[in-house]
Enzyme design. Sequence first.
Site, PDB file in Angstrom:
ATOM      1  N   HIS B  54      31.979  37.676  64.308  1.00 32.75           N
ATOM      2  CA  HIS B  54      32.496  39.253  64.343  1.00 32.75           C
ATOM      3  C   HIS B  54      33.586  39.175  65.715  1.00 32.75           C
ATOM      4  CE1 HIS B  54      29.469  40.920  61.286  1.00 32.75           C
ATOM      5  NE2 HIS B  54      30.464  39.589  61.534  1.00 32.75           N
ATOM      6  N   GLU B  56      34.279  41.347  67.824  1.00 29.70           N
ATOM      7  CA  GLU B  56      33.460  41.897  69.246  1.00 29.70           C
ATOM      8  C   GLU B  56      33.184  41.208  70.258  1.00 29.70           C
ATOM      9  OE1 GLU B  56      33.106  43.293  65.946  1.00 29.70           O
ATOM     10  OE2 GLU B  56      32.679  45.586  66.158  1.00 29.70           O
ATOM     11  N   ALA B 162      51.282  37.240  31.470  1.00 27.43           N
ATOM     12  CA  ALA B 162      52.361  36.727  30.852  1.00 27.43           C
ATOM     13  C   ALA B 162      52.744  36.484  29.722  1.00 27.43           C
ATOM     14  CB  ALA B 162      52.503  35.150  31.297  1.00 27.43           C
ATOM     15  N   ALA B 172      53.019  31.095  17.567  1.00 31.02           N
ATOM     16  CA  ALA B 172      52.032  30.183  15.944  1.00 31.02           C
ATOM     17  C   ALA B 172      51.589  28.786  16.185  1.00 31.02           C
ATOM     18  CB  ALA B 172      53.278  30.666  14.800  1.00 31.02           C
ATOM     19  N   SER B 176      52.759  27.659  25.242  1.00 33.89           N
ATOM     20  CA  SER B 176      53.346  28.580  25.413  1.00 33.89           C
ATOM     21  C   SER B 176      53.545  28.007  26.536  1.00 33.89           C
ATOM     22  CB  SER B 176      51.580  29.989  25.615  1.00 33.89           C
ATOM     23  OG  SER B 176      50.723  29.011  26.709  1.00 33.89           O
ATOM     24  N   TRP B 178      56.939  26.755  28.292  1.00 34.08           N
ATOM     25  CA  TRP B 178      56.741  28.045  29.774  1.00 34.08           C
ATOM     26  C   TRP B 178      57.394  29.179  28.509  1.00 34.08           C
ATOM     27  CZ3 TRP B 178      52.854  27.085  32.953  1.00 34.08           C
ATOM     28  CH2 TRP B 178      53.173  26.036  33.025  1.00 34.08           C
ATOM     29  N   LEU B 212      44.528  26.037  37.729  1.00 34.22           N
ATOM     30  CA  LEU B 212      43.760  27.141  37.996  1.00 34.22           C
ATOM     31  C   LEU B 212      44.424  26.632  39.857  1.00 34.22           C
ATOM     32  CD1 LEU B 212      41.500  28.115  35.138  1.00 34.22           C
ATOM     33  CD2 LEU B 212      44.200  28.378  35.404  1.00 34.22           C
ATOM     34  N   ALA B 283      40.928  41.620  27.248  1.00 32.80           N
ATOM     35  CA  ALA B 283      39.954  43.041  26.375  1.00 32.80           C
ATOM     36  C   ALA B 283      38.920  43.074  26.618  1.00 32.80           C
ATOM     37  CB  ALA B 283      40.076  42.497  24.839  1.00 32.80           C
ATOM     38  N   ALA B 284      37.509  42.065  27.040  1.00 30.16           N
ATOM     39  CA  ALA B 284      36.385  42.252  27.101  1.00 30.16           C
ATOM     40  C   ALA B 284      36.388  43.375  28.630  1.00 30.16           C
ATOM     41  CB  ALA B 284      35.674  41.371  26.454  1.00 30.16           C
TER      42      ALA B 284
END
Lengths: 355, 355
Positions: B54, B56, B162, B172, B176, B178, B212, B283-284
Site C-alpha cells: 500500500h 503508506e 455499436a 439480416a 456486422s 464493420w 476481445l 437486455a438481460a
Amino acid sequence: MGATTAERAAMRRALELAAQVPARGPNPRVGCVLLDADDSTISEGFHRGAGTPHAEVEALRRASESRGPGAARGATAVVTLEPCNHHGRTGPCVDALLGAGVARVVHAQQDPNPAASGGAARLRAAGVDVLGSVLADEARALNATWSRALELGRPVVTWKVASTLDGRAAAADGTSRWITGRAARHGVHRLRAGVDAVVVGTGTVLADDPDLTVRHAPLTGQQPERVVVGLRDLPASSRLARAAAAGEAVMQLRTHDPHEVLDLLWYREHRHVLLEGGPALAAAFWRAGLVDDVVAYVAPVLLGNGASAVADLGIGTIADAARLDLLDVAVLPRDPEDPTDTPTVRLTLRPRKER
Amino acid sequence: MGATTAERAAMRRALELAAQVPARGPNPRVGCVLLDADDSTISEGFHRGAGTPHAEVEALRRASESRGPGAARGATAVVTLEPCNHHGRTGPCVDALLGAGVARVVHAQQDPNPAASGGAARLRAAGVDVLGSVLADEARALNATWSRALELGRPVVTWKVASTLDGRAAAADGTSRWITGRAARHGVHRLRAGVDAVVVGTGTVLADDPDLTVRHAPLTGQQPERVVVGLRDLPASSRLARAAAAGEAVMQLRTHDPHEVLDLLWYREHRHVLLEGGPALAAAFWRAGLVDDVVAYVAPVLLGNGASAVADLGIGTIADAARLDLLDVAVLPRDPEDPTDTPTVRLTLRPRKER
C-alpha cells in the site's frame, strides 16, 4: 472587362437583398442593384416570391419612380442570377432590361432552369455588355435547394426521422409522444417552415393524428402544403381531415409510388418537401433513391421493441448497408425547467452518392 | 487544526502519484507523502496494484531506506485515502503508521470499503492527530469506478453498444463487420484496456468469433479477463476456445442470470466490467438494472432489418421507455485515407436513476 470594385460591392448588396426572402417556392431568390456611370446606386430590387415582379423589374420600376423615365438608360444592372428569358407569370427580364436601355449586365449564377436560360446570349446579341460568374458560388449557395431541384427535375426530399437510441419510432403499443425532446420538436417546425410541402403516410395519420403545421417556429408566407400518401381513407375526425374540410392546404395522394408523389408535387411547383414518416413511406422513398437529405433526431431512450424508424430496405448483408455522409451533429439540450424533457442528438446526413 | 499549505501541496502531489497507475483491479489508487516537522518531504509512495505494498507502507519503506530507521517518527503522513484497517494480502496500514511513530495523518477520501474502514478511528485512539476530507472530491474522482463498485457491492457495468442509425447491430444475414468506423473500434479497445473483464454472450461468439483482447490501445498490466455468458458450448475452433486452450484468461459462465455473472466476477476481484453484447445479454443486464454506464457508437448507416442492438426490454408503452442522461457526444472522424471507413458518433450515457 472584369467586374469593377463597385460592381462586386453591388453584387454583395444584391445577395443581401435576395437573402431577405425565405428559400421556398418555385422561384429562386434574386437581388438586383442598378448602378449609374458614376458607380452610384440608382435603385435596388429583389424578388419576393412567385407571382411578384422579378428583381430586375422591381429595380427598374424603382429607378423610374425615383429618377423618372429613362433613369436606367446606360446603367449597369448587377444581378445575382442570369436574367430570365421566358414568359412565366411575368414577362422576360431580358425584355425589361433592353427596354430600359441598360448598357451592361453583371450577373452571378447562370440560370440552371432550361426553360428560362439564354438570357445572357439574348442580351449580348442586342449589344449589351454581359459579364457572368461574379460571386457565382455565393449566389448558388443562396439557392442551393432550388438549384438541386432543377438539376434533379423533382423536389428535393429531406427525410426527418425521430427515434430512440435503439432505432425505434414508437413503443410496442404504437405510442410515440414524446420520444425526442422539446428542442427537437421545435426543430422539426423550423424544418417545416423551410419547405413547400410536408409528406406523411396514412399510417402516421392513423397512429399519431398529427397536425403537421408550423406552430413553434417563425413562418414567412403560407403554411407548407400537408400531403398524405396512401390508399386508406383518413378518419373524418382526424386533424388533417378536419383541416381539409375547413379548406386548408391538405392533400391526399392515393398511391404508394414515391415517383408519382414527387411528380405531382413538382407539378404543384413544390421544390423542397419534408418527408416525415412513417417507416414504410420512408423505406419506399429510400429504396427509390429519392431521399436527398436526412435529419435524424436520436433520443437517449431505449425501447427494446416497437416499430423501427425505417422499414425493410431490401438489404441482406453488411456490405450492402446504406451509408450516409455525416454533415453535422448537434446536441439539443433539454429544458432545465422541465424534468420530463429530454435532450436529443440531431444528426444531419446525406446519402452517399455511390449507392 | 486544518490542513496547512504544505499539507495541501503534499496532497496534490499524492494525488499525482496515485494517478500514475491505471484505474483497474480490486484496489483503489492511493498516493502518500511523508512530511517532516519542517514540512519537507521525507519520502513518497503509491500503490501499484493488488499484491503490492500500500502507498503508506511504500512511503515508510522509502523513508527508512533514505534516512534510516526511525525516519518517520513524529512525521505527518499525507495520504489520498483513509489508511486501511484490515488484513488483506498485506497488513493494515494503520499498524505500519503506528509502528513507525507517525504523529499526524492527513487523508482525503474516507475509505468506503466496509471491510477496510475504521482506520482513522484506530489512529485517533492511539493518539495520532487525524485530519480527513482534504481534497476529498479529487480523491474520489481518482477512484470513481472503484468507489461506485463498493457502494453497489458488485462490479460496475459499462455497456458498449455499436449500431446503425436505425438501431441494428447486424445485417439480416448476421454480418456486422464493420458497422462502425475504425476510430470507434479503437475506442472499444481503449474501453477494454480500462476494465477488469470483458463480457459477451455465446451468441456473439457464434456470430462474430471475437478475440476481445486489447490490441489497438495502450494496455498497462494484464489483458482483461474474457468472459462468455451462456449455456451453449463454444466451438473448439473459435478464437476464445483456442485462447482458453492456450491457458489465456478466458472463462465461460454457464448461466443466463446477470446477478450470478456479477457475483462471480466480484468474487474474482473484478470491479469494472465491459458488457459488449449481444442484444439478448444486454437486455438481460438492462432488465436486471445492472447497466451503470453506456457507450453507444452510432454509425451513419441504415440497414432496415437485421438484429436490433438490444432485445426486448419488457416495455409496452412510451411512458415506460428507459431514459438515459446524455453525458457526452463526440464525432469520431473517418480515416481520410480510407474510402471504406466511416465516421461514428459516440454517445456516453447513464441510465436515469428514477427508473
